[in-house]
Design a protein around this motif. Structure first.
Motif, PDB file in Angstrom:
ATOM      1  N   SER A 128      -9.408 -13.529 -23.069  1.00 39.49           N
ATOM      2  CA  SER A 128      -8.686 -12.086 -22.532  1.00 39.49           C
ATOM      3  C   SER A 128      -7.036 -13.302 -21.890  1.00 39.49           C
ATOM      4  CB  SER A 128      -9.452 -11.925 -21.312  1.00 39.49           C
ATOM      5  OG  SER A 128     -10.074 -12.931 -20.443  1.00 39.49           O
ATOM      6  N   THR A 129      -6.306 -12.424 -21.383  1.00 38.08           N
ATOM      7  CA  THR A 129      -5.188 -12.561 -20.392  1.00 38.08           C
ATOM      8  C   THR A 129      -5.282 -11.912 -18.874  1.00 38.08           C
ATOM      9  OG1 THR A 129      -3.992 -12.295 -22.439  1.00 38.08           O
ATOM     10  CG2 THR A 129      -2.331 -11.585 -20.440  1.00 38.08           C
ATOM     11  N   LEU A 130      -5.094 -12.370 -18.279  1.00 37.15           N
ATOM     12  CA  LEU A 130      -4.946 -11.949 -17.058  1.00 37.15           C
ATOM     13  C   LEU A 130      -3.279 -11.485 -16.393  1.00 37.15           C
ATOM     14  CD1 LEU A 130      -6.532 -13.478 -14.173  1.00 37.15           C
ATOM     15  CD2 LEU A 130      -4.515 -13.688 -13.488  1.00 37.15           C
ATOM     16  N   TYR A 131      -2.867 -10.584 -16.154  1.00 36.31           N
ATOM     17  CA  TYR A 131      -1.498 -10.245 -15.894  1.00 36.31           C
ATOM     18  C   TYR A 131      -1.775 -10.171 -14.121  1.00 36.31           C
ATOM     19  CZ  TYR A 131      -1.178  -8.320 -19.870  1.00 36.31           C
ATOM     20  OH  TYR A 131      -1.113  -8.470 -21.730  1.00 36.31           O
ATOM     21  N   LEU A 132      -0.903 -11.186 -13.638  1.00 33.86           N
ATOM     22  CA  LEU A 132      -1.068 -11.389 -12.107  1.00 33.86           C
ATOM     23  C   LEU A 132       0.521 -10.492 -11.908  1.00 33.86           C
ATOM     24  CD1 LEU A 132      -1.990 -12.494  -9.424  1.00 33.86           C
ATOM     25  CD2 LEU A 132      -1.697 -14.971 -10.741  1.00 33.86           C
ATOM     26  N   VAL A 133       0.266 -10.186 -10.454  1.00 36.94           N
ATOM     27  CA  VAL A 133       1.681  -9.656 -10.016  1.00 36.94           C
ATOM     28  C   VAL A 133       1.840  -9.720  -8.569  1.00 36.94           C
ATOM     29  CG1 VAL A 133       3.718  -7.837  -8.936  1.00 36.94           C
ATOM     30  CG2 VAL A 133       2.488  -7.559 -11.377  1.00 36.94           C
ATOM     31  N   GLY A 134       2.541 -10.407  -7.990  1.00 33.54           N
ATOM     32  CA  GLY A 134       2.634 -10.701  -6.084  1.00 33.54           C
ATOM     33  C   GLY A 134       4.044  -9.971  -5.455  1.00 33.54           C
ATOM     34  N   LYS A 135       3.016  -9.550  -4.056  1.00 32.13           N
ATOM     35  CA  LYS A 135       4.678  -8.734  -3.751  1.00 32.13           C
ATOM     36  C   LYS A 135       4.883  -9.303  -2.122  1.00 32.13           C
ATOM     37  CE  LYS A 135       6.387  -4.873  -5.429  1.00 32.13           C
ATOM     38  NZ  LYS A 135       7.073  -3.432  -5.206  1.00 32.13           N
ATOM     39  N   ASN A 136       5.707  -9.734  -1.301  1.00 28.18           N
ATOM     40  CA  ASN A 136       6.287  -9.620   0.331  1.00 28.18           C
ATOM     41  C   ASN A 136       5.903  -9.116   1.085  1.00 28.18           C
ATOM     42  OD1 ASN A 136       6.484 -13.440  -0.502  1.00 28.18           O
ATOM     43  ND2 ASN A 136       8.817 -12.156  -0.702  1.00 28.18           N
ATOM     44  N   ALA A 143      -0.980  -3.773 -12.408  1.00 27.65           N
ATOM     45  CA  ALA A 143      -1.038  -5.254 -11.811  1.00 27.65           C
ATOM     46  C   ALA A 143      -0.595  -4.494 -10.487  1.00 27.65           C
ATOM     47  CB  ALA A 143      -1.250  -6.590 -12.352  1.00 27.65           C
ATOM     48  N   GLU A 144       0.444  -4.299 -10.267  1.00 22.74           N
ATOM     49  CA  GLU A 144       1.574  -3.280  -9.557  1.00 22.74           C
ATOM     50  C   GLU A 144       0.505  -2.514  -8.326  1.00 22.74           C
ATOM     51  OE1 GLU A 144       6.129  -3.141  -8.226  1.00 22.74           O
ATOM     52  OE2 GLU A 144       5.550  -4.554  -9.932  1.00 22.74           O
ATOM     53  N   SER A 145       0.067  -2.067  -9.096  1.00 20.55           N
ATOM     54  CA  SER A 145      -0.701  -0.982  -8.638  1.00 20.55           C
ATOM     55  C   SER A 145      -1.481  -1.119  -7.748  1.00 20.55           C
ATOM     56  CB  SER A 145      -0.691   0.464  -9.735  1.00 20.55           C
ATOM     57  OG  SER A 145       0.439   0.939  -9.904  1.00 20.55           O
ATOM     58  N   VAL A 146      -1.732  -1.896  -8.957  1.00 23.52           N
ATOM     59  CA  VAL A 146      -4.012  -2.121  -8.316  1.00 23.52           C
ATOM     60  C   VAL A 146      -3.361  -2.800  -6.630  1.00 23.52           C
ATOM     61  CG1 VAL A 146      -5.591  -3.940  -7.729  1.00 23.52           C
ATOM     62  CG2 VAL A 146      -5.103  -2.701 -10.034  1.00 23.52           C
ATOM     63  N   LEU A 147      -2.238  -3.672  -6.912  1.00 23.67           N
ATOM     64  CA  LEU A 147      -1.782  -4.748  -5.305  1.00 23.67           C
ATOM     65  C   LEU A 147      -1.904  -4.183  -4.005  1.00 23.67           C
ATOM     66  CD1 LEU A 147       1.700  -5.091  -3.839  1.00 23.67           C
ATOM     67  CD2 LEU A 147       1.743  -5.900  -6.168  1.00 23.67           C
ATOM     68  N   GLY A 159       6.007  -6.171   3.519  1.00 24.62           N
ATOM     69  CA  GLY A 159       6.162  -5.711   4.904  1.00 24.62           C
ATOM     70  C   GLY A 159       7.921  -5.787   3.573  1.00 24.62           C
ATOM     71  N   GLU A 160       8.349  -7.072   2.710  1.00 22.86           N
ATOM     72  CA  GLU A 160       9.405  -6.277   2.017  1.00 22.86           C
ATOM     73  C   GLU A 160       9.522  -5.736   0.448  1.00 22.86           C
ATOM     74  OE1 GLU A 160      10.390 -11.291   1.844  1.00 22.86           O
ATOM     75  OE2 GLU A 160      10.025 -11.198   4.027  1.00 22.86           O
ATOM     76  N   ASN A 161       8.625  -5.675   0.682  1.00 18.39           N
ATOM     77  CA  ASN A 161       8.575  -5.102  -0.643  1.00 18.39           C
ATOM     78  C   ASN A 161       9.143  -5.562  -2.096  1.00 18.39           C
ATOM     79  OD1 ASN A 161       7.484  -3.155  -2.023  1.00 18.39           O
ATOM     80  ND2 ASN A 161       9.344  -1.685  -2.128  1.00 18.39           N
ATOM     81  N   THR A 162       9.022  -7.203  -1.492  1.00 10.40           N
ATOM     82  CA  THR A 162      10.182  -7.900  -2.794  1.00 10.40           C
ATOM     83  C   THR A 162       8.896  -8.720  -3.799  1.00 10.40           C
ATOM     84  OG1 THR A 162       9.918  -9.781  -0.935  1.00 10.40           O
ATOM     85  CG2 THR A 162      12.523  -8.547  -1.749  1.00 10.40           C
ATOM     86  N   TYR A 163       9.422  -9.050  -4.827  1.00 14.37           N
ATOM     87  CA  TYR A 163       8.095  -9.634  -5.727  1.00 14.37           C
ATOM     88  C   TYR A 163       8.068 -11.458  -4.894  1.00 14.37           C
ATOM     89  CZ  TYR A 163       8.643  -5.899  -8.824  1.00 14.37           C
ATOM     90  OH  TYR A 163       7.850  -5.246  -9.828  1.00 14.37           O
ATOM     91  N   VAL A 164       7.133 -12.435  -4.980  1.00 17.05           N
ATOM     92  CA  VAL A 164       6.464 -13.279  -4.801  1.00 17.05           C
ATOM     93  C   VAL A 164       7.678 -15.065  -5.713  1.00 17.05           C
ATOM     94  CG1 VAL A 164       4.945 -15.112  -4.173  1.00 17.05           C
ATOM     95  CG2 VAL A 164       4.894 -12.797  -3.284  1.00 17.05           C
ATOM     96  N   GLU A 165       8.515 -14.640  -4.992  1.00 16.36           N
ATOM     97  CA  GLU A 165       9.122 -15.955  -5.996  1.00 16.36           C
ATOM     98  C   GLU A 165       8.175 -17.011  -6.101  1.00 16.36           C
ATOM     99  OE1 GLU A 165      12.964 -18.771  -5.763  1.00 16.36           O
ATOM    100  OE2 GLU A 165      12.482 -17.596  -4.305  1.00 16.36           O
ATOM    101  N   ASN A 166       8.139 -17.500  -7.667  1.00 17.14           N
ATOM    102  CA  ASN A 166       8.082 -18.098  -8.539  1.00 17.14           C
ATOM    103  C   ASN A 166       5.577 -18.350  -8.290  1.00 17.14           C
ATOM    104  OD1 ASN A 166       9.743 -19.881  -9.570  1.00 17.14           O
ATOM    105  ND2 ASN A 166      10.574 -20.680  -7.485  1.00 17.14           N
ATOM    106  N   ALA A 167       5.668 -17.335  -8.475  1.00 17.58           N
ATOM    107  CA  ALA A 167       3.996 -16.760  -7.992  1.00 17.58           C
ATOM    108  C   ALA A 167       3.574 -17.860  -9.026  1.00 17.58           C
ATOM    109  CB  ALA A 167       3.359 -15.296  -8.072  1.00 17.58           C
TER     110      ALA A 167
END
Length: 162
Positions: free
Chosen positions: A96-104, A14-18, A106-114
């Motif tokens: 099914s299961t949905l896997y979710l990854v978020g990044k801010n 999922a992180e690659s997809v983002l 320009g910062e390459n940081t994970y979205v907090e409490n996504a």
């Protein structure tokens, strides 16, 4: 080399997809998995044929200083969860299961409490997905039972954001 656990394996995908995301605020990647098979993927981007924010070089919600989790009708993009759901048939998504990854951006940081927004929650419920797993850090994640979206209906209290 230590073998990655199955949940982080799917979160890594999922992180690659983002990386295909086009948002200038936050990019998300989502994959839907059922019976250990990837059913569909989705990332944040404008509807097909429309210009993306990264091409326009501005974000309307950013320009209007709209807080996270609010006024998505002003956003040009379709969310990652929505794109994954509309790319799959409902029978494949049941339980099914949905896997979710978020990044801010320009910062390459994970979205907090996504978390999925209120519209995505409704779509996840109707798709028949049973759980959502959200990456918190590179190796930590939160498992959310979709039943919680049903039982804790924030729309009844007018709660905005996430």
């Amino acid at each position: 080399m230590e073998r990655v656990d199955k949940i982080n394996y799917y979160l890594d995908i999922a992180e690659s997809v983002l990386e295909r995301g086009t948002c200038l605020r936050r990019n998300f990647g989502a994959i839907i998995v059922n019976n250990d098979e990837i059913i569909s993927t989705g990332y944040v981007g404008a509807p097909r044929g429309r210009e993306n924010c990264c091409d326009l070089k501005y974000c309307n919600r950013e320009k209007l200083n709209i807080p996270r989790g609010e006024r998505y009708e002003l956003c040009r993009s379709v969310h990652a969860e929505q794109n994954a759901i509309i790319s799959a048939d409902r029978k494949s998504m049941l339980d099914s299961t949905l896997y979710l990854v978020g990044k801010n951006y320009g910062e390459n940081t994970y979205v907090e409490n996504a978390r999925p927004c209120s519209l995505c929650k409704k779509m996840i419920i109707n798709a028949g997905i049973k759980e959502v797993i959200v990456r918190d850090t590179k190796h930590k994640y939160t498992i959310i039972k979709v039943e919680d979206f049903i039982n804790n209906d924030e729309s009844l209290e007018g709660v905005l954001g996430y």
